[in-house]
Enzyme design. Structure first.
Site, PDB file in Angstrom:
ATOM      1  N   LYS A 116     -23.611 -24.244  17.627  1.00 37.06           N
ATOM      2  CA  LYS A 116     -23.938 -24.249  19.060  1.00 37.06           C
ATOM      3  C   LYS A 116     -24.270 -22.855  19.573  1.00 37.06           C
ATOM      4  CE  LYS A 116     -22.182 -28.630  20.433  1.00 37.06           C
ATOM      5  NZ  LYS A 116     -21.551 -29.481  21.396  1.00 37.06           N
ATOM      6  N   LYS A 208     -27.864 -34.952  13.168  1.00 37.54           N
ATOM      7  CA  LYS A 208     -27.018 -35.868  13.933  1.00 37.54           C
ATOM      8  C   LYS A 208     -27.712 -36.289  15.234  1.00 37.54           C
ATOM      9  CE  LYS A 208     -23.542 -34.120  16.488  1.00 37.54           C
ATOM     10  NZ  LYS A 208     -22.499 -34.374  17.452  1.00 37.54           N
ATOM     11  N   LYS A 211     -26.849 -35.298  22.132  1.00 41.55           N
ATOM     12  CA  LYS A 211     -27.253 -35.255  23.546  1.00 41.55           C
ATOM     13  C   LYS A 211     -28.247 -34.138  23.808  1.00 41.55           C
ATOM     14  CE  LYS A 211     -22.592 -36.402  25.062  1.00 41.55           C
ATOM     15  NZ  LYS A 211     -21.329 -35.666  25.122  1.00 41.55           N
TER      16      LYS A 211
END
Ligand code: AQP
Length: 354
Positions: A116, A208, A211
């Site tokens: 991230k 994956k 969002k």
């Protein structure tokens, strides 16, 4: 609180775009857990959400939307405790104690932070780095025994177990002196599994479903209408081969494996069952069957979410009630933690929590 054999805790971040991976990997399983002899707590983890920038007005709406998804999927707020994290201050309070238990070296190994934060690591928030410690506090504020999550959370749950064990060891004699026996925090069991523990992007079977993927076609959002769901499945990346009849035939075919897993999870069957029915079929036959199943399964949830979000007052009342019930449990844990650590606090020192 009634005596249950298990205490289940899990959370979902209100960061928008709630998708099929969140549903199959987490929320659908939260609903199933209600059938066990368990007190379940399901939390909209808004403190986690602000580890990356959130627009304040949008965040408020997203908190209500995740709550609506919980209820629409079948979580009963009378039976389970449904609340948002920021209404229960003990999460942040326990996280501070755990900051002093967890080691830098442990956090430096967390792959989700590396993914991230990316290359701009120096500019990431301290909260993003500390995310797994707050997650340990979420779980252990209730001394939860079981945590249903998707596979991406496995490493964070291992850290939760490490923190629980180190606390139990570091404060062992104080834990015993305060009448808690040998250990205070349980070593929580992660519940990861089933055919959809890791739902992959519809555009790239190596990534994956997420969002934050810039492509909306990579995911099925829980708020998508029937036409959008069908179109996204029709356009999902596949390979030219027909479906195999055996699981081994899905090896090195990530997109096919993903669609088979999604079908299995939605239908409540195994991958093997799906291949028994569709082995030898082309995607031109399998995709419409999957689209029908997805629309029938998700359509009613989307409809109920729309109905619920139209009444924010009701959602806020559910969250307030849940927060009150959650705080009753978490406050007992924190009182005991303060005694164990050696803080002076208002009120008599607790001998036992339960
Ligand atoms: N693709 C997935 N397959 C299975 N389970 C998944 N989960 C998330 N993605 C998948 C599970 O959903 C729960 C809630 O996740 P979260 O909202 O806390 O955050 P996340 O894992 O960071 O979700 P995203 O979609 O991947 O968000 P971004 O794009 O922000 O990183 C968890 O139990 C999680 O395992």
């Amino acid at each position: 609180m009634a005596a249950f054999t298990e205490l289940v805790f899990s959370g979902v971040q209100p960061t928008g775009n709630l998708h099929l991976g969140n549903y199959l990997g987490a929320v659908k399983r939260f609903v199933e857990m209600q059938a066990r002899d368990a007190q379940c707590l399901y939390c909209v983890v808004d403190l986690h959400a602000i580890t990356v920038w959130q627009d304040p007005e949008a965040l408020r709406g997203q908190i209500r939307e995740v709550t609506a998804a919980f209820l629409a999927a079948g979580i009963d707020p009378a039976q389970s405790i449904v609340f948002n994290q920021s209404q229960v201050p003990q999460h942040a309070e326990l996280a501070w104690v755990f900051n002093c238990v967890a080691r830098l070296g442990w956090l430096n190994r967390m792959t989700q932070f590396k993914e991230k934060a990316g290359k701009d690591r120096e500019n990431a928030s301290i909260g993003l780095y500390d995310y797994p410690v707050l997650m340990a506090a979420d779980i252990l504020a209730y001394r939860a025994t079981h945590v249903p999550v998707g596979e991406d959370q496995k490493q964070h749950l291992e850290l939760t177990r490490d923190i629980a064990q180190k606390f139990n060891t570091d404060f062992g004699s104080s834990i015993a002196a305060h009448g808690h026996g040998e250990t205070f925090f349980p070593v929580t069991e992660p519940l990861i599994g089933g055919p959809a523990a890791r739902v992959m992007s519809l555009r790239d079977g190596s990534k994956k479903m997420s969002k934050s993927d810039p492509s909306d076609n990579s995911r099925i959002n829980l708020t998508d209408d029937a036409d959008t769901i069908a179109q996204k499945i029709r356009r999902a990346k596949t390979d030219p081969e027909p479906l195999p009849s055996e699981i081994a035939g899905l090896k090195d075919r990530p997109e096919a494996d993903n669609l088979v897993g999604i079908y299995a999870a939605l239908a409540g069957i195994t991958r093997e069952d799906v291949l028994r029915d569709f082995g030898g079929a082309q995607f031109s036959a399998f995709k419409p069957a999957l689209a029908d199943l997805a629309v029938t399964s998700l359509g009613p949830i989307a409809g109920e979410m729309r109905r619920l979000t139209a009444d924010p007052g009701h959602i806020d009342a559910v969250l307030a009630d849940g927060a009150g019930r959650a705080e009753t449990i978490a406050a007992q844990t924190l009182d005991a933690v303060k005694d164990i650590v050696g803080f002076v606090r208002r009120g008599p020192s607790l001998q036992t929590v339960r």
